[in-house]
Motif scaffolding. Structure first.
Motif, PDB file in Angstrom:
ATOM      1  N   VAL A  38       0.832  -1.204   0.000  1.00 22.89           N
ATOM      2  CA  VAL A  38       0.000   0.000   0.000  1.00 22.89           C
ATOM      3  C   VAL A  38       0.865   1.252   0.000  1.00 22.89           C
ATOM      4  N   VAL A  39       1.896   1.271   0.864  1.00 20.41           N
ATOM      5  CA  VAL A  39       2.736   2.467   0.986  1.00 20.41           C
ATOM      6  C   VAL A  39       3.543   2.711  -0.286  1.00 20.41           C
ATOM      7  N   LEU A  40       4.050   1.645  -0.888  1.00 27.06           N
ATOM      8  CA  LEU A  40       4.920   1.809  -2.054  1.00 27.06           C
ATOM      9  C   LEU A  40       4.162   1.953  -3.366  1.00 27.06           C
ATOM     10  N   LEU A  41       3.030   1.280  -3.481  1.00 21.85           N
ATOM     11  CA  LEU A  41       2.345   1.235  -4.771  1.00 21.85           C
ATOM     12  C   LEU A  41       0.964   1.876  -4.775  1.00 21.85           C
ATOM     13  N   ARG A  42       0.435   2.177  -3.610  1.00 25.60           N
ATOM     14  CA  ARG A  42      -0.908   2.769  -3.552  1.00 25.60           C
ATOM     15  C   ARG A  42      -0.886   4.060  -2.746  1.00 25.60           C
ATOM     16  N   ARG A  43       0.089   4.922  -3.042  1.00 26.94           N
ATOM     17  CA  ARG A  43       0.242   6.142  -2.247  1.00 26.94           C
ATOM     18  C   ARG A  43      -0.959   7.072  -2.367  1.00 26.94           C
ATOM     19  N   ASP A  44      -1.564   7.099  -3.538  1.00 27.31           N
ATOM     20  CA  ASP A  44      -2.741   7.961  -3.712  1.00 27.31           C
ATOM     21  C   ASP A  44      -3.866   7.541  -2.777  1.00 27.31           C
ATOM     22  N   ASP A  45      -4.031   6.239  -2.601  1.00 27.42           N
ATOM     23  CA  ASP A  45      -5.059   5.756  -1.681  1.00 27.42           C
ATOM     24  C   ASP A  45      -4.730   6.150  -0.242  1.00 27.42           C
ATOM     25  N   VAL A  46      -3.438   6.070   0.118  1.00 27.11           N
ATOM     26  CA  VAL A  46      -3.027   6.450   1.472  1.00 27.11           C
ATOM     27  C   VAL A  46      -3.365   7.912   1.735  1.00 27.11           C
ATOM     28  N   ILE A  47      -3.097   8.758   0.750  1.00 31.87           N
ATOM     29  CA  ILE A  47      -3.405  10.183   0.893  1.00 31.87           C
ATOM     30  C   ILE A  47      -4.910  10.390   1.044  1.00 31.87           C
ATOM     31  N   GLN A  48      -5.688   9.680   0.241  1.00 28.95           N
ATOM     32  CA  GLN A  48      -7.141   9.795   0.335  1.00 28.95           C
ATOM     33  C   GLN A  48      -7.625   9.393   1.721  1.00 28.95           C
ATOM     34  N   TRP A  49      -7.094   8.297   2.257  1.00 24.37           N
ATOM     35  CA  TRP A  49      -7.510   7.837   3.584  1.00 24.37           C
ATOM     36  C   TRP A  49      -7.126   8.854   4.662  1.00 24.37           C
ATOM     37  N   ALA A  50      -5.933   9.457   4.515  1.00 26.97           N
ATOM     38  CA  ALA A  50      -5.466  10.406   5.519  1.00 26.97           C
ATOM     39  C   ALA A  50      -6.273  11.692   5.524  1.00 26.97           C
ATOM     40  N   LEU A  51      -7.108  11.889   4.507  1.00 28.78           N
ATOM     41  CA  LEU A  51      -7.916  13.107   4.413  1.00 28.78           C
ATOM     42  C   LEU A  51      -9.407  12.811   4.505  1.00 28.78           C
ATOM     43  N   ALA A  54      -2.037   8.393  17.714  1.00 27.17           N
ATOM     44  CA  ALA A  54      -3.465   8.700  17.807  1.00 27.17           C
ATOM     45  C   ALA A  54      -3.696  10.198  17.917  1.00 27.17           C
ATOM     46  N   GLN A  55      -2.831  10.891  18.673  1.00 29.06           N
ATOM     47  CA  GLN A  55      -2.969  12.355  18.796  1.00 29.06           C
ATOM     48  C   GLN A  55      -2.797  13.033  17.448  1.00 29.06           C
ATOM     49  N   ASN A  56      -1.820  12.580  16.671  1.00 34.06           N
ATOM     50  CA  ASN A  56      -1.620  13.162  15.338  1.00 34.06           C
ATOM     51  C   ASN A  56      -2.816  12.894  14.430  1.00 34.06           C
ATOM     52  N   LEU A  57      -3.374  11.688  14.528  1.00 27.67           N
ATOM     53  CA  LEU A  57      -4.559  11.363  13.718  1.00 27.67           C
ATOM     54  C   LEU A  57      -5.757  12.187  14.157  1.00 27.67           C
ATOM     55  N   VAL A  58      -5.897  12.386  15.469  1.00 28.33           N
ATOM     56  CA  VAL A  58      -6.992  13.229  15.970  1.00 28.33           C
ATOM     57  C   VAL A  58      -6.815  14.665  15.478  1.00 28.33           C
ATOM     58  N   ALA A  59      -5.559  15.165  15.519  1.00 27.41           N
ATOM     59  CA  ALA A  59      -5.284  16.518  15.019  1.00 27.41           C
ATOM     60  C   ALA A  59      -5.589  16.621  13.533  1.00 27.41           C
ATOM     61  N   GLN A  60      -5.227  15.577  12.776  1.00 28.04           N
ATOM     62  CA  GLN A  60      -5.511  15.574  11.344  1.00 28.04           C
ATOM     63  C   GLN A  60      -7.011  15.585  11.088  1.00 28.04           C
ATOM     64  N   ARG A  61      -7.747  14.763  11.821  1.00 29.51           N
ATOM     65  CA  ARG A  61      -9.197  14.708  11.631  1.00 29.51           C
ATOM     66  C   ARG A  61      -9.838  16.043  11.993  1.00 29.51           C
ATOM     67  N   SER A  62      -9.363  16.649  13.077  1.00 27.45           N
ATOM     68  CA  SER A  62      -9.898  17.947  13.485  1.00 27.45           C
ATOM     69  C   SER A  62      -9.614  19.004  12.426  1.00 27.45           C
ATOM     70  N   LEU A  63      -8.395  18.964  11.861  1.00 27.15           N
ATOM     71  CA  LEU A  63      -8.037  19.936  10.816  1.00 27.15           C
ATOM     72  C   LEU A  63      -8.944  19.773   9.605  1.00 27.15           C
ATOM     73  N   VAL A  64      -9.146  18.533   9.158  1.00 26.09           N
ATOM     74  CA  VAL A  64      -9.959  18.289   7.970  1.00 26.09           C
ATOM     75  C   VAL A  64     -11.404  18.726   8.189  1.00 26.09           C
ATOM     76  N   THR A  65     -11.973  18.381   9.335  1.00 24.01           N
ATOM     77  CA  THR A  65     -13.390  18.663   9.564  1.00 24.01           C
ATOM     78  C   THR A  65     -13.657  20.135   9.866  1.00 24.01           C
ATOM     79  N   LYS A  66     -12.698  20.814  10.514  1.00 22.91           N
ATOM     80  CA  LYS A  66     -12.938  22.205  10.912  1.00 22.91           C
ATOM     81  C   LYS A  66     -12.583  23.214   9.827  1.00 22.91           C
ATOM     82  N   VAL A  67     -11.575  22.890   9.010  1.00 24.73           N
ATOM     83  CA  VAL A  67     -11.090  23.867   8.032  1.00 24.73           C
ATOM     84  C   VAL A  67     -11.741  23.679   6.671  1.00 24.73           C
ATOM     85  N   PHE A  68     -11.823  22.438   6.208  1.00 29.74           N
ATOM     86  CA  PHE A  68     -12.258  22.206   4.833  1.00 29.74           C
ATOM     87  C   PHE A  68     -13.758  21.952   4.761  1.00 29.74           C
TER      88      PHE A  68
END
Length: 499
Positions: free
Chosen positions: A65-78, A140-154
């Protein structure tokens, strides 16, 4: 059963525990790297085989996934829903590794050990368990921060704006060779009567190559036009100004005042919108430059300092003294100046003033616009994956305070991929030709600007700007260098002092 057979049977379980306590501890700790291998070493072949096989399979899937499906990883992270699952999954993985470590050590530990060996083993296992728990909590804190950023800003599905385009979600760039972003710097600090968009810039990005053209608008432009099919054009058919006012300079009709002044009076003409001031500028700036502005990104200047600090500062070339503070209108001098020098490392506070300082700087707003473009370039260069990951929680927290935008969450993955192209491509400036098209801001030649922009974005070079010859004045020159505004920012942001 003979006595010898009975003794052999009792001795068999001890064979897996015949090693030293230190060896058992080492195998248990290393077994965390590939869960299940410590069970195999303890003689639990069936349990160890199942868990080891699953662990190796999961490692293989992760590598794929990390080496060949990077676009999917980015989609999941957002994706907020996927991020919630990741947070829960990280907790489960952390708990699983702790259980594997504790149980495998208990299986491997010799039955007969001294008190000190038991205490030492328990201490090491406890420290490793703490490290696993801490790592899981930090992730988990970084993921929570990422989720908060996505939901509050975008923007989510409930966002409102009449200026947001309809884009094919499956392949947004198929029919969109360029995406045009309106970049706003809102100065809503202390002493301001409402927010003013002191910085107005357009970033036009080639979606195939990532090459970016920056177009800066001067804050004192008057008569800003509106699209002919929009209701605001009927209110201001000759642009945003007051024809009945004999005063040539109408500061309340400047470009930087539109964000604040138009919505209270004419908000009903904008339809439902979450940010009427930004929609006004998307309509007017787009019409002035002959571009369809797809989205806006509004930067709160107070949060800008926090973002640069989270990145660990930026590095820029300072070619002339840049004022820190000061007010031209009130004749308040700055407290100090950023001194010239190559590769100057600026903290968040100084970076903010490098981007906005203009107290008695020759060139005024144009000099400030040039530094703002260099600031954007420096931030892009500073935002390396390693640096962002290291300071992610602080960056995400700053982003919540810094950014306001109508970019939808569904487009974030595609924009992240485009952002990677932008980082490796050239960033250029489009010179709107001040001498010809806006000697002052009272009646700019927007038709001339549209022609320059169209040629620049089509790949046709615009005619070179004629520059006046330099004449000696007998006075010491503290003049910003005439940087090559048309072209790669690597040239115009280079170190070229005049003194």
């Amino acid at each position: 059963m003979s006595p010898s057979a009975s003794r052999a049977r009792r001795a068999r379980p001890r064979t897996s525990r015949s090693r030293r306590p230190s060896g058992a501890l080492a195998i248990a700790v290393l077994g965390v790297l590939i869960p299940g291998t410590a069970y195999l070493a303890a003689g639990r072949r069936r349990l160890g085989g199942v868990i080891t096989t699953l662990s190796v399979l999961l490692y293989g899937v992760a590598a794929y996934v990390v080496l060949l499906r990077r676009d999917d990883v980015i989609q999941w992270a957002l994706d907020p829903d996927v991020l919630t699952g990741m947070i829960a999954g990280l907790g489960v993985i952390g708990l699983f590794l702790v259980v594997v470590l504790v149980t495998s050590y208990k299986m491997l530990r010799p039955l007969q050990t001294g008190v000190l060996a038991r205490l030492g083993g328990a201490l090491v296992v406890g420290l490793v368990c703490f490290s696993i728990a801490s790592g899981s909590a930090l992730g988990a804190q970084n993921l929570v921060a990422q989720r908060s950023l996505v939901t509050k800003v975008f923007a989510g599905e409930k966002s409102k704006s009449a200026t947001v385009p309809t884009i094919n979600r499956k392949d947004p760039w198929a029919s969109l060779p360029r995406i045009n972003l309106l970049l706003l710097g809102a100065d809503d600090g202390e002493g301001r009567d409402g927010a003013r968009a002191d910085t107005v810039m357009v970033a036009s990005i080639d979606t195939r190559t990532g090459e970016t053209s920056l177009i800066s608008m001067t804050r004192n432009f008057m008569r800003m036009p509106f699209p002919k099919d929009h209701p605001l054009h009927k209110v201001f058919p000759t642009g945003y100004w007051d024809p009945s006012d004999p005063e040539p300079e109408q500061s309340e009709y400047y470009l930087d005042a539109m964000y604040r002044n138009i919505p209270p009076k004419y908000g009903d003409l904008l339809g439902e919108t979450d940010n009427p001031g930004a929609d006004v500028l998307k309509l007017s700036v787009g019409e002035a430059l002959g571009l369809k502005l797809h989205y806006y990104v509004q930067i709160n200047l107070a949060g800008f300092e926090q973002m640069v600090t989270a990145l660990g500062g930026i590095t820029v070339n300072v070619n002339y003294p840049v004022p820190v503070g000061g007010n031209d209108d009130k004749h308040i001098p700055p407290g100090r100046y950023l001194q010239p020098g190559p590769d100057r490392k600026l903290n968040g506070f100084d970076a903010l003033w490098f981007a906005r300082g203009r107290y008695k700087v020759p060139g005024g707003d144009l000099a400030r616009q040039a530094r703002q473009r260099c600031t954007i370039k420096a931030i892009v260069e500073r935002a390396t994956p390693q640096n962002v990951l290291t300071h992610y929680k602080e960056i995400a927290a700053a982003g919540e305070q810094l950014i306001r935008t109508d970019i939808p969450q569904t487009l974030l993955g595609d924009l992240a991929g485009l952002g990677a192209k932008v980082k490796g491509a050239k960033i250029r400036n489009v010179d709107l030709d001040k001498k010809k098209n806006f000697p002052n801001g009272r009646n700019p030649n927007y038709a001339g600007m549209r022609e320059i922009v169209a040629k620049a974005l089509s790949g046709t070079p615009a005619p070179p700007t004629t520059k006046p010859a330099t004449k000696p004045t007998g006075k010491p020159a503290a003049k910003p260098p005439a940087s090559p505004d048309a072209g790669d920012l690597s040239d115009s942001c280079a170190y070229h002092p005049t003194n």
